[in-house]
Design an enzyme around this catalytic site. Sequence first.
Site: not given
Ligand SMILES: O=C(O)c1ccccc1NCC(=O)[C@H](O)[C@H](O)COP(=O)(O)O
Length: 250
Positions: A51, A53
């Site tokens: 992702e 992000k």
């Molecule tokens: O990432 C967050 O803090 C978040 C909070 C509220 C709603 C959605 C959020 N993230 C979107 C996602 O679902 C994540 O970016 C994605 O699953 C990747 O997660 P990670 O590997 O823990 O960054």
Amino acid sequence: MPRYLEGWIKDVVENALRRPYLSRAREKPVLPLIPRIKKMKESGLNPIIAEFKRRSPSGFAQDRDPVEYSRLMEQNGAVAMSVITENTVFQGSYDYLYTVGKTVKIPVLMKDFVVTENQIDTAYDLGADVVLLIVRILTERELSGLLEYINSYNMEALVEVHDEQDLEIALRCGAKLMGVNSRDLISLSIQKEKMMKILEMLPRDVVKVAESGIETKEEISLLKEKGADAFLIGSSLMRDPDKIKAFVSG
Ligand SMILES: O=C(O)c1ccccc1NCC(=O)[C@H](O)[C@H](O)COP(=O)(O)O
């Protein structure tokens, strides 16, 4: 209601009013994700959806060049890219989606809080192959209608669930690609035990994507045992892109 939930409605309305991308007619065919996940699993590799992000309400912050990052992920075996397009809180953008879609030859998921057909038109125009639908923010009729609309473009929907009730609704709507997100949308906490319980409840014919909070190869192995077919990883790869090799190889 967490503040971040107010942000994306503003984005949705502003983008609908601006209709900023309709001039960008789509330039590439839709790439299916489900067959690629299955083929990667048959090869004994872990299908990693990497992702792009930049920020998150839970305090994550990491800037990277989307071209360089998505190229590195593709070169090291990512099965697909996910691009957050929500702007107010995640500092994502439709431009990142378009840029990543022009950079890679693997499927691209538009990750946003999708509630209108207009957003799906924009996803298609900008080169998305998969569109996220979050069960929790939609009625069952909305989910069913948006799923049908996504499929009308031959795109796939990643239908994201957070609990058993979401799961039942998603199955009734015929979801074939389902994300189980360990992140609680209200508390923002990561609840891995709950994610693993939901994963075990999903039927065999549904392709299962574990999402959020994945930091190590060991976690990937455990989630595989619980039934996950693919793994959507944002923060840990944005912080350390070189982890992709170990995540893919297992
Ligand atoms: O990432 C967050 O803090 C978040 C909070 C509220 C709603 C959605 C959020 N993230 C979107 C996602 O679902 C994540 O970016 C994605 O699953 C990747 O997660 P990670 O590997 O823990 O960054």
